[in-house]
Design a protein around this motif. Sequence first.
Motif, PDB file in Angstrom:
ATOM      1  N   ARG A   1       0.944  -1.232  -0.066  1.00 38.77           N
ATOM      2  CA  ARG A   1       0.134  -0.030  -0.213  1.00 38.77           C
ATOM      3  C   ARG A   1       0.899   1.149  -0.088  1.00 38.77           C
ATOM      4  O   ARG A   1       0.477   2.116  -0.801  1.00 38.77           O
ATOM      5  CB  ARG A   1      -0.977  -0.099   1.189  1.00 38.77           C
TER       6      ARG A   1
ATOM      7  N   ARG B   1       3.603   1.703  -1.446  1.00 40.12           N
ATOM      8  CA  ARG B   1       4.280   1.823  -2.499  1.00 40.12           C
ATOM      9  C   ARG B   1       3.160   1.910  -3.612  1.00 40.12           C
ATOM     10  O   ARG B   1       3.473   2.020  -4.898  1.00 40.12           O
ATOM     11  CB  ARG B   1       5.066   0.449  -2.851  1.00 40.12           C
ATOM     12  N   GLY B   2       2.094   2.407  -3.207  1.00 35.68           N
ATOM     13  CA  GLY B   2       0.854   2.606  -4.219  1.00 35.68           C
ATOM     14  C   GLY B   2       0.270   1.605  -4.956  1.00 35.68           C
ATOM     15  O   GLY B   2      -0.330   1.890  -6.041  1.00 35.68           O
TER      16      GLY B   2
END
Length: 192
Positions: free
Chosen positions: A49, A51-52
């Motif tokens: 999360r 790290r997108g």
Amino acid sequence: MTCRIGILISGRGSNMEAIVNHIREENASIKVCFVASDRAKAAGLEIARNRGITTAAISYKQGRAAAETEIEKLWQEHQIDLLLLAGFMRLITGDFVSRHEGRILNIHPAMLPKFPGAHGIEDFWKSGESSSGVTVHIVDAEMDHGPILMQQKVDRTAEDTMETFEAKIHAVEHQLYWRALKNYIPKLSQEA
Ligand code: GRF
């Protein structure tokens, strides 16, 4: 063409994170479309999360078939080319494997066929043998089984404790999964 991958984890997700890092460092044409876990609290989900990356928790409460329906949904929704198991502690059914033949990979912390199962490092350590290693393989319906893509030996030295040996195994894993993945992706597109 960008290769679209999904990653399944159960725990800390260091192999997943290593792959995400390699992709970014090498600016590779690989997109991690989702990271999913059978454990909603897996530390690796938080890492993903941050790290997108889209994450999902897969419930096994209603059994394997229901859980794999959820995984299948993610597969279709994100149109992935390849699913990586990275410390995913569940068996994939033969049905799921046969729908995605050659499209699911796994990493195991021993030289398969030696020391399969959840305690590959510990089992090797207790065996007294002098070397083990890491295996990346295509998943079939048996646990820690299927065509081997890459293996790397790791020696146990007189100075090693199980902890230092384990750290050496993980360091090799973090490179080997990436090498095996990069080597395997072109073979997938030849087949398509
Ligand atoms: C790794 O040793 C992997 O080979 C095994 O489980 C461990 C997972 O570690 N299947 P991590 O979650 O990637 O840190």
